[in-house]
Design a protein around this motif. Structure first.
Motif, short mmCIF file in Angstrom:
data_model
loop_
_atom_site.label_atom_id
_atom_site.label_comp_id
_atom_site.label_asym_id
_atom_site.label_seq_id
_atom_site.Cartn_x
_atom_site.Cartn_y
_atom_site.Cartn_z
N GLY A 37 27.16 -41.02 39.82
CA GLY A 37 26.82 -40.41 38.41
C GLY A 37 26.88 -41.56 37.53
O GLY A 37 27.41 -42.56 37.81
N PRO A 38 26.81 -41.11 36.21
CA PRO A 38 26.18 -39.80 35.67
C PRO A 38 24.72 -39.57 36.28
O PRO A 38 23.92 -40.30 36.49
CB PRO A 38 26.38 -40.23 34.11
CG PRO A 38 26.13 -41.62 34.06
CD PRO A 38 26.58 -42.30 35.06
N MET A 39 24.67 -38.31 36.52
CA MET A 39 23.42 -37.63 36.90
C MET A 39 22.59 -37.08 35.78
O MET A 39 23.28 -36.28 35.12
CB MET A 39 23.67 -36.73 38.10
CG MET A 39 24.20 -37.41 39.33
SD MET A 39 24.27 -36.06 40.73
CE MET A 39 25.69 -35.44 40.27
N PRO A 40 21.49 -37.48 35.40
CA PRO A 40 20.76 -36.71 34.12
C PRO A 40 20.47 -35.34 34.36
O PRO A 40 20.32 -34.98 35.65
CB PRO A 40 19.62 -37.74 34.01
CG PRO A 40 19.64 -38.75 34.95
CD PRO A 40 20.92 -38.37 35.94
N VAL A 41 20.71 -34.65 33.28
CA VAL A 41 20.25 -33.31 33.05
C VAL A 41 19.19 -33.07 32.28
O VAL A 41 19.28 -33.82 31.07
CB VAL A 41 21.51 -32.22 32.68
CG1 VAL A 41 20.94 -30.93 32.63
CG2 VAL A 41 22.46 -32.30 33.69
N THR A 42 17.90 -32.76 32.37
CA THR A 42 16.45 -33.12 31.53
C THR A 42 16.23 -31.61 31.28
O THR A 42 16.47 -30.64 32.05
CB THR A 42 15.54 -33.72 31.95
OG1 THR A 42 15.28 -33.09 33.32
CG2 THR A 42 16.11 -35.23 32.60
N GLY A 43 15.38 -31.44 30.21
CA GLY A 43 14.54 -30.50 29.93
C GLY A 43 13.48 -30.58 28.82
O GLY A 43 13.55 -31.92 28.49
N ASN A 44 12.87 -29.90 28.31
CA ASN A 44 12.05 -29.98 27.20
C ASN A 44 11.79 -28.82 26.56
O ASN A 44 12.09 -27.64 27.04
CB ASN A 44 10.46 -30.74 28.02
CG ASN A 44 9.71 -29.73 28.54
OD1 ASN A 44 9.21 -28.72 27.92
ND2 ASN A 44 9.67 -29.64 29.84
N VAL A 45 11.24 -28.77 24.98
CA VAL A 45 10.94 -27.81 24.55
C VAL A 45 9.51 -27.96 23.90
O VAL A 45 8.99 -28.92 23.19
CB VAL A 45 11.72 -27.75 23.11
CG1 VAL A 45 11.45 -26.53 22.43
CG2 VAL A 45 13.27 -27.58 23.56
N PRO A 46 8.62 -27.19 24.42
CA PRO A 46 7.20 -27.35 24.15
C PRO A 46 6.93 -27.01 22.54
O PRO A 46 7.72 -25.93 22.07
CB PRO A 46 6.53 -26.15 25.00
CG PRO A 46 7.33 -25.25 25.26
CD PRO A 46 8.65 -26.02 25.36
N ALA A 47 6.03 -27.45 21.98
CA ALA A 47 5.75 -27.24 20.50
C ALA A 47 4.96 -25.75 20.45
O ALA A 47 4.04 -25.82 21.30
CB ALA A 47 4.81 -28.41 19.98
N ILE A 48 5.58 -25.06 19.65
CA ILE A 48 4.94 -23.60 19.51
C ILE A 48 4.96 -23.22 17.95
O ILE A 48 5.76 -23.56 17.35
CB ILE A 48 5.59 -22.55 20.48
CG1 ILE A 48 7.03 -22.51 19.97
CG2 ILE A 48 5.18 -22.92 21.87
CD1 ILE A 48 7.73 -21.35 20.69
N CYS A 49 4.00 -22.23 17.83
CA CYS A 49 3.94 -21.47 16.55
C CYS A 49 3.83 -19.95 16.83
O CYS A 49 3.18 -19.57 17.73
CB CYS A 49 2.55 -22.15 15.87
SG CYS A 49 2.70 -23.65 15.01
N SER A 50 4.47 -19.34 15.95
CA SER A 50 4.30 -17.97 16.25
C SER A 50 4.35 -17.12 14.75
O SER A 50 5.10 -17.56 13.94
CB SER A 50 5.67 -17.47 16.88
OG SER A 50 5.51 -15.94 17.10
N SER A 51 3.36 -16.34 14.63
CA SER A 51 3.34 -15.40 13.20
C SER A 51 3.92 -14.17 13.47
O SER A 51 3.86 -13.55 14.78
CB SER A 51 1.79 -15.28 12.90
OG SER A 51 0.96 -14.95 13.82
N GLY A 52 4.54 -13.67 12.54
CA GLY A 52 5.28 -12.59 12.63
C GLY A 52 4.43 -11.31 12.24
O GLY A 52 3.48 -11.37 12.25
N ALA A 53 5.32 -10.25 11.96
CA ALA A 53 4.70 -9.08 11.69
C ALA A 53 4.09 -8.93 9.96
O ALA A 53 4.86 -9.57 9.30
CB ALA A 53 5.32 -7.92 11.84
N ILE A 54 3.34 -8.08 9.59
CA ILE A 54 2.86 -7.96 8.31
C ILE A 54 3.52 -6.76 7.64
O ILE A 54 3.69 -5.68 8.15
CB ILE A 54 1.28 -7.53 8.27
CG1 ILE A 54 0.61 -8.62 8.88
CG2 ILE A 54 0.98 -7.22 6.95
CD1 ILE A 54 -1.10 -8.52 9.18
N SER A 55 3.99 -7.40 6.55
CA SER A 55 4.90 -6.22 5.82
C SER A 55 4.06 -5.96 4.30
O SER A 55 3.13 -6.78 4.14
CB SER A 55 6.19 -6.63 5.42
OG SER A 55 6.18 -7.69 4.68
#
Length: 193
Positions: A37-55
């Motif tokens: 080691g060191p042995m890499p630990v990898t990941g990713n976060v995709p780009a996202i959008c989310s709209s919520g509820a209407i009030s």
């Protein structure tokens, strides 16, 4: 008895010396360690959008009666309470776009006669996401401010309003009677490249 104690003390001293010699390496085989080691630990976060509820009530901009019943012309003071889209987020650079369609008579499907209109234009605005609000007008040929860009991730409410109602074709046109005029407002959050 003295001799027995001396032998016993001598043996204990030898055992102690032997243990100390072994601890220092002495004749004992050495042990080795191996590290991977060191042995890499990898990941990713995709780009996202989310709209919520209407009030702000339901999701309908209820304008009510559109005309001055004394003149048959579109009222100049039409309003509807704003709507808030809560809990919206984009985790990257994003765009907000507002689009709208005019209020159009749904039951009167013929062409409006001379001096009449069956459509009402309006302005739709989406604010709070970007410094400059996204704005569109259903009667405009182009709406360059309908899409706005935010350069950073963001979460927060979006306030949507409708305003500036005008008779399609001109303010001197009478409105065709219809119990159901409908238009739409759409707000779109999207990941920006």
């Amino acid at each position: 008895m003295k001799r027995l104690v001396t032998i016993s003390t001598l043996m204990a001293s030898m055992a102690f010396a032997s243990a100390a010699f072994a601890a220092e390496g002495g004749d004992q085989p050495s042990t080795s360690t191996s590290t991977v080691g060191p042995m890499p630990v990898t990941g990713n976060v995709p780009a996202i959008c989310s709209s919520g509820a209407i009030s702000g009530g339901d999701n309908v901009f209820g304008v009510g009666v559109l005309i001055d019943t004394g003149t048959g012309l579109l009222l100049q003071n039409l309003t509807a309470p704003p709507k808030t889209i809560g809990a919206s987020f984009c985790n990257s650079r994003s765009t907000i776009t507002v689009s709208a369609t005019p209020l159009v008579a749904q039951n009167f499907t013929d062409t409006a006669p001379t001096n009449f209109s069956k459509s009402v234009d309006f302005t739709a605005t989406a604010s709070g996401w970007t410094d400059t609000a996204a704005v569109t007008n259903t009667g405009a040929a182009q709406n360059p401010n309908a899409t706005q860009t935010r350069t950073t991730p963001f979460t927060g409410p979006i306030t949507v309003t409708v305003s500036n109602f005008t008779t399609t074709g001109g303010s001197n046109l009478l409105m065709v009677a219809d119990t159901n005029y409908q238009g739409t407002v759409t707000v779109t959050l999207a990941v920006a490249s």
